[in-house]
Design an enzyme around this catalytic site. Sequence first.
Site, PDB file in Angstrom:
ATOM      1  N   ASP A  97       0.869  -1.165   0.000  1.00  0.00           N
ATOM      2  CA  ASP A  97       0.000   0.000   0.000  1.00  0.00           C
ATOM      3  C   ASP A  97       0.915   1.227   0.000  1.00  0.00           C
ATOM      4  O   ASP A  97       2.126   1.134   0.248  1.00  0.00           O
ATOM      5  CB  ASP A  97      -0.973  -0.006   1.192  1.00  0.00           C
ATOM      6  CG  ASP A  97      -2.187   0.901   0.928  1.00  0.00           C
ATOM      7  OD1 ASP A  97      -2.103   1.784   0.049  1.00  0.00           O
ATOM      8  OD2 ASP A  97      -3.216   0.735   1.616  1.00  0.00           O
TER       9      ASP A  97
HETATM   10  C1  BGC Z   1      -5.056   3.176  -0.090  1.00  0.00           C
HETATM   11  C2  BGC Z   1      -5.100   2.179  -1.219  1.00  0.00           C
HETATM   12  C3  BGC Z   1      -4.914   2.900  -2.529  1.00  0.00           C
HETATM   13  C4  BGC Z   1      -3.621   3.667  -2.491  1.00  0.00           C
HETATM   14  C5  BGC Z   1      -3.312   4.400  -3.777  1.00  0.00           C
HETATM   15  C6  BGC Z   1      -3.859   4.091  -0.162  1.00  0.00           C
HETATM   16  O1  BGC Z   1      -3.995   5.132   0.742  1.00  0.00           O
HETATM   17  O2  BGC Z   1      -5.080   2.491   1.147  1.00  0.00           O
HETATM   18  O3  BGC Z   1      -6.306   1.481  -1.211  1.00  0.00           O
HETATM   19  O4  BGC Z   1      -4.947   1.987  -3.589  1.00  0.00           O
HETATM   20  O5  BGC Z   1      -3.698   4.623  -1.450  1.00  0.00           O
HETATM   21  O6  BGC Z   1      -4.127   5.487  -3.954  1.00  0.00           O
END
Ligand code: BGC
Length: 718
Positions: free
Chosen positions: A277
Amino acid sequence: MDVRNRRRLRTSLALATLTALAGPPLAVSAAPAVAAASAQCPWMDPTLSPDQRASQLVAAMTLDQKDSMLHSAESVMGYYGTAGHIAAIPSLCVPDLLLNDAGAGLGDGQKNVTAFPDGTAQAASWDTTMQQAMGAGLGWEAWHKGINVMLAPAINIARTPLNGRNFEYAGEDPFLAGATGTAVIKGIQSQNVIATLKHYAVNNQETDRMTSSSNLDERTLREIYLAGFETAVKDGKPGSVMCSYNKVNSVYACEHPGLLTDILKTEWGFDGFVMSDWFATHSTARAANAGLDMEMAPLFNGWNFGNALKTAVANGTVPVSRLNDMVTRIVRPMFSVGLFDNPVPSEPTGSDTAVNTPAEATLARRVAEEGTVLLKNTDNVLPLVGKGKKIALIGHAAGTAGAEQAAGGGGSSHVPSVGTHPVVSPQQGITQRGVADSDTVVYSNGIIRSEAVAAARNADVAIVYASDVNAEGTDRTSLSLSNGQDQLISAVAAANPNTVVVLNTGGPVLMPWLHQVKAVVEAWYPGQEGGNAAASVLFGDVNPSGKLPETFPASQSDLPTQTAAQYPGVNGQVMYSEGLLVGYRWYDAKNIAPLFPFGYGLSYTTFGYSRLSVAKTASGANVTFTVTNTGTRAGAEVAQVYVAAPAVSGEPPKQLKGFQKVTLDPGKSTTVTVALDKRAFSRWDTATNAWVKDAGTYQVLVGASSRDIRAQGSTKQR
Ligand code: BGC
């Protein structure tokens, strides 16, 4: 439009069983030069297997080229509005990887895209064929925008309805979440776009999400929090899995060897890549050796990967074999999902392309309609019938600005809408539909209570919209509707005996006014077509068929997480001490009556269940029964199969192990067979670290919800 693009459009539409194709074909530039088969890129030969192609390509890469595959080349949204970007290697025919959110449409910095209903609405349809079609719609839009890695689907279990991100997920049950995730993955990847299953794992709250430790026993981990991921990995075969921010039993998920290597890769056979993530990494060698393959901390030169990883490889703390494995795991799905052979349009062409076609809007509307759950309908106040009705439409979410907000949840999954696609408000949708019946619709946003009450008093029916705001990064503090909406509903109900409440909420809310109103419709965050979808359901053009993927509790004090240690945790330690008793498993075990149970949802027709038989098979049992439409309208029913294990197993009272959605004309019947495999009768055994089937008699419960069992049988398993 070239032949390939025509094919994509057709596939997406066929899956959606859409009848009308409106709108012009999309103009897409020719495939980039890097895609062309070339003597210097023998792995471009599509007759070779993905494994062969991947190993040839990795063997030809320099250390720097390998490193460049493992982290983003720019900051977030720094490359055509995407969340992450891995730079192309033209000399090796490797295309750019463009990573973009998420499960309800193309978010981040994309424009002219379609906003689909959120994850919970998708799950509430219990229609895997349609979910797959929606996934194909997502993939289709992604591909045409030049995006070849979608950061979806997300299927974390709704452990507490207070989690601010549940709206993105597929409810509280691992079987349903696994089936939904599988369908969406298959749809996305049918369009030559890699799907990313997230957030792995045990990421069930936003409070302290970057630091908290989800502490749980192995059996709970396997049966509740991993089971949906296991299904989606094995059946959906996503190219990528995203590890989550939190720790699991004190180890960060993105450097957890047990989760990433032992379980996901070795046990489940996942051969794609684990992506972190965003900024969820905490180490270099530890993470790489634990099984993290790609770091997403979009910065120019990586963060814990990049130069730090090159150093770790040079000094031997990360073996070269592991480095090669990381790169192989990234390029293998790029081959198998078709990123090399059907490359996306290059930027800026993709970024400039408008993909919000009428066909995609139709698909979004269909998902919204099928996900809508009818919770109450006294005196058949719905559907709205007759001519010349006076309708009072009340509430912020029914008007333009409110509908815009209620179309989707907040955070990375949010699909930008202003100026790019029209959100059809309930006011528009209902007014327009009412024309056919010569109805009059009077709208009041409800801010001036007396105005709303007066409108209700002068109408044949009052429709009140209520909504909440959920977003990534924050949990809910209460299950109650805010801003006086409960009081508004009560006041309207007092003024008009035919009051219908429509909810645009990310999950369960309390309903102190329930006894005062005739009907309640849960429409979730319905995407851009919410107003049209609601009109179809309210007027009966569409017979509601959604079922709750989450229990609606009667009181906040009934939740499975009873103590602060359980939720939101104390000193960052979140104790999952309720164990297996999550969602309906808890309410069943504790004999707590929910407001509306898991699996519940009404229709404008009725269904009967009969002729249940349970036949043992080599691996489990086949459950066969007849569903009959006993009412007067065509409709669809989600027939649910629950298994109650023998007491010796120590399992919750009953658990969903199968379902099928069937559509029936009035008076018609169909025979449904649901195959239950060995896993349906197994529990995780901590002593042997394996799934075991206890010998004994298993009850098989078939019904219209977890609390509406219509037929019961049993099977002896050993
Ligand atoms: C989220 C993810 C997301 C990523 C990219 C993170 O803060 O938890 O679900 O895909 O950001 O935007």
